[in-house]
Structures are given as structure tokens and as C-alpha cells.
Design a protein around this motif. Structure first.
Motif, PDB file in Angstrom:
ATOM      1  N   GLY A 219       0.809  -1.203   0.000  1.00  0.00           N
ATOM      2  CA  GLY A 219       0.000   0.000   0.000  1.00  0.00           C
ATOM      3  C   GLY A 219       0.844   1.256   0.000  1.00  0.00           C
ATOM      4  N   PHE A 220       0.362   2.255   0.733  1.00  0.00           N
ATOM      5  CA  PHE A 220       0.998   3.561   0.736  1.00  0.00           C
ATOM      6  C   PHE A 220       0.975   4.144   2.136  1.00  0.00           C
ATOM      7  N   ARG A 221       2.084   4.764   2.515  1.00  0.00           N
ATOM      8  CA  ARG A 221       2.213   5.418   3.810  1.00  0.00           C
ATOM      9  C   ARG A 221       2.103   6.923   3.613  1.00  0.00           C
ATOM     10  N   VAL A 222       1.393   7.582   4.529  1.00  0.00           N
ATOM     11  CA  VAL A 222       1.346   9.037   4.561  1.00  0.00           C
ATOM     12  C   VAL A 222       2.215   9.447   5.744  1.00  0.00           C
ATOM     13  N   VAL A 223       3.259  10.226   5.463  1.00  0.00           N
ATOM     14  CA  VAL A 223       4.261  10.564   6.474  1.00  0.00           C
ATOM     15  C   VAL A 223       4.360  12.081   6.600  1.00  0.00           C
ATOM     16  N   LEU A 224       4.206  12.562   7.828  1.00  0.00           N
ATOM     17  CA  LEU A 224       4.281  13.992   8.111  1.00  0.00           C
ATOM     18  C   LEU A 224       5.610  14.308   8.787  1.00  0.00           C
ATOM     19  N   HIS A 225       6.276  15.334   8.283  1.00  0.00           N
ATOM     20  CA  HIS A 225       7.543  15.788   8.854  1.00  0.00           C
ATOM     21  C   HIS A 225       7.360  17.191   9.417  1.00  0.00           C
ATOM     22  N   THR A 226       7.881  17.416  10.604  1.00  0.00           N
ATOM     23  CA  THR A 226       7.922  18.746  11.206  1.00  0.00           C
ATOM     24  C   THR A 226       9.357  18.973  11.648  1.00  0.00           C
ATOM     25  N   SER A 227       9.978  20.014  11.124  1.00  0.00           N
ATOM     26  CA  SER A 227      11.378  20.248  11.449  1.00  0.00           C
ATOM     27  C   SER A 227      11.613  21.717  11.796  1.00  0.00           C
ATOM     28  N   ALA A 228      12.759  21.970  12.396  1.00  0.00           N
ATOM     29  CA  ALA A 228      13.163  23.339  12.674  1.00  0.00           C
ATOM     30  C   ALA A 228      13.416  24.049  11.342  1.00  0.00           C
TER      31      ALA A 228
ATOM     32  N   CYS B  96      18.406  24.475   1.544  1.00  0.00           N
ATOM     33  CA  CYS B  96      16.965  24.218   1.564  1.00  0.00           C
ATOM     34  C   CYS B  96      16.645  22.730   1.474  1.00  0.00           C
ATOM     35  N   ASP B  97      17.594  21.878   1.814  1.00  0.00           N
ATOM     36  CA  ASP B  97      17.375  20.433   1.784  1.00  0.00           C
ATOM     37  C   ASP B  97      16.609  20.028   3.043  1.00  0.00           C
ATOM     38  N   LEU B  98      15.312  19.937   2.940  1.00  0.00           N
ATOM     39  CA  LEU B  98      14.440  19.715   4.100  1.00  0.00           C
ATOM     40  C   LEU B  98      14.830  18.500   4.931  1.00  0.00           C
ATOM     41  N   VAL B  99      15.280  17.439   4.304  1.00  0.00           N
ATOM     42  CA  VAL B  99      15.610  16.230   5.063  1.00  0.00           C
ATOM     43  C   VAL B  99      16.846  16.417   5.937  1.00  0.00           C
ATOM     44  N   GLU B 100      17.599  17.473   5.720  1.00  0.00           N
ATOM     45  CA  GLU B 100      18.771  17.768   6.545  1.00  0.00           C
ATOM     46  C   GLU B 100      18.431  18.620   7.762  1.00  0.00           C
ATOM     47  N   PHE B 101      17.224  19.165   7.815  1.00  0.00           N
ATOM     48  CA  PHE B 101      16.832  20.012   8.939  1.00  0.00           C
ATOM     49  C   PHE B 101      16.583  19.147  10.170  1.00  0.00           C
ATOM     50  N   PRO B 102      16.951  19.627  11.350  1.00  0.00           N
ATOM     51  CA  PRO B 102      16.685  18.858  12.576  1.00  0.00           C
ATOM     52  C   PRO B 102      15.201  18.915  12.938  1.00  0.00           C
ATOM     53  N   PRO B 103      14.734  17.965  13.742  1.00  0.00           N
ATOM     54  CA  PRO B 103      13.337  17.999  14.191  1.00  0.00           C
ATOM     55  C   PRO B 103      13.042  19.291  14.949  1.00  0.00           C
ATOM     56  N   LEU B 104      11.817  19.734  14.912  1.00  0.00           N
ATOM     57  CA  LEU B 104      11.416  20.952  15.619  1.00  0.00           C
ATOM     58  C   LEU B 104      11.609  20.789  17.121  1.00  0.00           C
ATOM     59  N   ASP B 105      11.228  19.635  17.641  1.00  0.00           N
ATOM     60  CA  ASP B 105      11.357  19.352  19.071  1.00  0.00           C
ATOM     61  C   ASP B 105      12.262  18.139  19.233  1.00  0.00           C
TER      62      ASP B 105
ATOM     63  N   GLU C  89      11.504  13.758  18.879  1.00  0.00           N
ATOM     64  CA  GLU C  89      11.918  13.564  17.492  1.00  0.00           C
ATOM     65  C   GLU C  89      11.068  12.520  16.773  1.00  0.00           C
ATOM     66  N   ASP C  90      10.788  11.392  17.417  1.00  0.00           N
ATOM     67  CA  ASP C  90      10.023  10.324  16.778  1.00  0.00           C
ATOM     68  C   ASP C  90       8.594  10.737  16.477  1.00  0.00           C
ATOM     69  N   GLU C  91       8.039  11.654  17.258  1.00  0.00           N
ATOM     70  CA  GLU C  91       6.659  12.087  17.060  1.00  0.00           C
ATOM     71  C   GLU C  91       6.532  13.140  15.972  1.00  0.00           C
ATOM     72  N   GLU C  92       7.605  13.860  15.700  1.00  0.00           N
ATOM     73  CA  GLU C  92       7.500  14.984  14.783  1.00  0.00           C
ATOM     74  C   GLU C  92       8.148  14.763  13.429  1.00  0.00           C
ATOM     75  N   PHE C  93       9.225  14.050  13.373  1.00  0.00           N
ATOM     76  CA  PHE C  93       9.945  13.931  12.112  1.00  0.00           C
ATOM     77  C   PHE C  93       9.735  12.535  11.537  1.00  0.00           C
ATOM     78  N   GLY C  94       9.010  12.494  10.449  1.00  0.00           N
ATOM     79  CA  GLY C  94       8.759  11.210   9.809  1.00  0.00           C
ATOM     80  C   GLY C  94       7.678  10.404  10.502  1.00  0.00           C
ATOM     81  N   ARG C  95       6.672  11.091  11.010  1.00  0.00           N
ATOM     82  CA  ARG C  95       5.587  10.410  11.722  1.00  0.00           C
ATOM     83  C   ARG C  95       4.563   9.876  10.716  1.00  0.00           C
ATOM     84  N   GLU C  96       4.390   8.566  10.732  1.00  0.00           N
ATOM     85  CA  GLU C  96       3.391   7.956   9.852  1.00  0.00           C
ATOM     86  C   GLU C  96       2.010   8.276  10.405  1.00  0.00           C
ATOM     87  N   ILE C  97       1.193   8.911   9.575  1.00  0.00           N
ATOM     88  CA  ILE C  97      -0.158   9.250  10.029  1.00  0.00           C
ATOM     89  C   ILE C  97      -1.219   8.340   9.425  1.00  0.00           C
ATOM     90  N   ALA C  98      -0.840   7.574   8.416  1.00  0.00           N
ATOM     91  CA  ALA C  98      -1.790   6.619   7.835  1.00  0.00           C
ATOM     92  C   ALA C  98      -1.045   5.630   6.949  1.00  0.00           C
TER      93      ALA C  98
END
Length: 134
Positions: free
Chosen positions: A45-54, A62-71, A75-84
Motif C-alpha cells: 500500500g501507501f504510507r502518509v508521512v508527516l515531517h515537522t522540522s526546525a 533548503c534540503d528539508l531532510v537535513e533540517f533537525p526535528p522541531l522538538d 523527534e520520533d513524534e515529529e519527524f517522519g511520523r506515519e499518520i496513515a
């Protein structure tokens, strides 16, 4: 053209390619952050993944994947969190829209959301993205 029409979004996912969308600002005045969402093909299937970073970038960085997590403490809850996780690509795109505010006509191929981030920085990091959206 940067943004994909829906048929191209679904086609990319059907070929095993991820799509993503820069969602704009997150956090508050003290802790500036940004969010983006990905739809990622998975084994069944397909995963929906939400990223929140600083928001530590610039026009040159501007390489978003290099940014650190916001909190960093959550880290596990905010960066790369599978929502579905769903079976159909069309359902994944719909869930991304409903749960993150992703917009139908702003999906891009994997690795291209950083261009939207660069535009966001050039626009002065507005409170809403895309600029002028409610």
C-alpha cells in the motif's frame, strides 16, 4: 512545471515513486519550524508521512531532510511520523489532504518540495503557505 496533475501523482505512486508537498510554517515565534508531507509506496500500500522540522534553512540551504526535528525531545513524534497506511494511492492522497491540509494541485516529485521551501524563504516566511492561503 513543478506541480503534478493528479493523474501524474497517482502515476508516480503506481510506479513506486514517492510524492511530497511543502505545507509551510509550524511552531511559534520562539521556535520556528516547517512541515511537509510525503506519500510513500510501501510493501502493501501507501504510507502518509508527516515531517515537522526546525526552520534552519536559507535560499542556499533548503534540503528539508537535513533540517533537525522541531522538538528534539519528541523527534520520533515529529519527524517522519506515519499518520496513515492505506492500500490505494488515491486514498493516501485524500488522507494527506484531510489530515495535513495538503492541497490537491501542489504535489511534487520526491526531492522537489525543497524548491517550495526556497520560495517560502524568498517570500519572507509568511504565516500561511502558499502565500495568501487562509
Amino acid at each position: 512545471m513543478r506541480f503534478l496533475e493528479e493523474s501524474f501523482v497517482l502515476g508516480a505512486l503506481g510506479r513506486g515513486r514517492s510524492v511530497e508537498q511543502f505545507l509551510g510554517p509550524a511552531g511559534d515565534a520562539e521556535t520556528r519550524g516547517v512541515r511537509w508531507v510525503e506519500v510513500v509506496p510501501a510493501h502493501s500500500g501507501f504510507r502518509v508521512v508527516l515531517h515537522t522540522s526546525a526552520d534552519v534553512g536559507s535560499e542556499q540551504f533548503c534540503d528539508l531532510v537535513e533540517f533537525p526535528p522541531l522538538d528534539l525531545e519528541n523527534e520520533d513524534e515529529e519527524f517522519g511520523r506515519e499518520i496513515a497506511k492505506v492500500e490505494a494511492a488515491v486514498d493516501a492522497v485524500a488522507i494527506a489532504s484531510a489530515r495535513t491540509g495538503a492541497v490537491r494541485d501542489r504535489w511534487v516529485n520526491s526531492g522537489v518540495a525543497q524548491d517550495d521551501y526556497r520560495d517560502f524563504v524568498r517570500a519572507g516566511r509568511p504565516d500561511h503557505w502558499p502565500s495568501g492561503a487562509p
